[in-house]
Design a protein around this motif. Structure first.
Motif, mmCIF file in Angstrom:
data_model
loop_
_atom_site.group_PDB
_atom_site.id
_atom_site.type_symbol
_atom_site.label_atom_id
_atom_site.label_comp_id
_atom_site.label_asym_id
_atom_site.label_seq_id
_atom_site.Cartn_x
_atom_site.Cartn_y
_atom_site.Cartn_z
ATOM 1 N N UNK A 1 16.022 26.462 4.819
ATOM 2 C CA UNK A 1 15.801 26.917 6.188
ATOM 3 C C UNK A 1 15.947 25.740 7.133
ATOM 4 N N UNK A 2 16.371 26.031 8.320
ATOM 5 C CA UNK A 2 16.540 24.991 9.316
ATOM 6 C C UNK A 2 15.230 24.607 9.969
ATOM 7 N N UNK A 3 15.300 23.559 10.771
ATOM 8 C CA UNK A 3 14.109 23.077 11.466
ATOM 9 C C UNK A 3 13.676 24.090 12.522
ATOM 10 N N UNK A 4 14.598 24.807 13.114
ATOM 11 C CA UNK A 4 14.263 25.801 14.133
ATOM 12 C C UNK A 4 13.332 26.873 13.607
ATOM 13 N N UNK A 5 13.539 27.294 12.382
ATOM 14 C CA UNK A 5 12.673 28.310 11.784
ATOM 15 C C UNK A 5 11.249 27.796 11.646
ATOM 16 N N UNK A 6 11.114 26.523 11.321
ATOM 17 C CA UNK A 6 9.769 25.937 11.206
ATOM 18 C C UNK A 6 9.064 25.959 12.554
ATOM 19 N N UNK A 7 9.782 25.663 13.617
ATOM 20 C CA UNK A 7 9.189 25.690 14.957
ATOM 21 C C UNK A 7 8.765 27.104 15.340
ATOM 22 N N UNK A 8 9.578 28.085 15.014
ATOM 23 C CA UNK A 8 9.247 29.477 15.321
ATOM 24 C C UNK A 8 8.001 29.900 14.552
ATOM 25 N N UNK A 9 7.925 29.553 13.279
ATOM 26 C CA UNK A 9 6.753 29.906 12.476
ATOM 27 C C UNK A 9 5.499 29.210 12.997
#
Length: 48
Positions: free
Chosen positions: A22-30
């Motif tokens: 998963x990308x870093x963007x997904x971590x920010x969204x979570x």
């Protein structure tokens, strides 16, 4: 990842295909969604 070219397409082993990253963007969204849920519960606890 060990990919091999077969004809006009590329094949990879099933384990490699399912081990998606998963990308870093997904971590920010979570992380943001968790913060919003905690804030929502906090606000609900204050006003009830």
């Amino acid at each position: 990842m060990t990919a091999r070219k077969v004809g006009d397409h590329v094949e990879i082993p099933q384990e490699d295909a399912r081990a998606g990253r998963t990308g870093v963007g997904l971590r920010y969204v979570l992380a943001a969604s968790i913060v919003l849920v905690v804030l929502g519960f906090g606000i609900a606890a204050i006003f009830t």
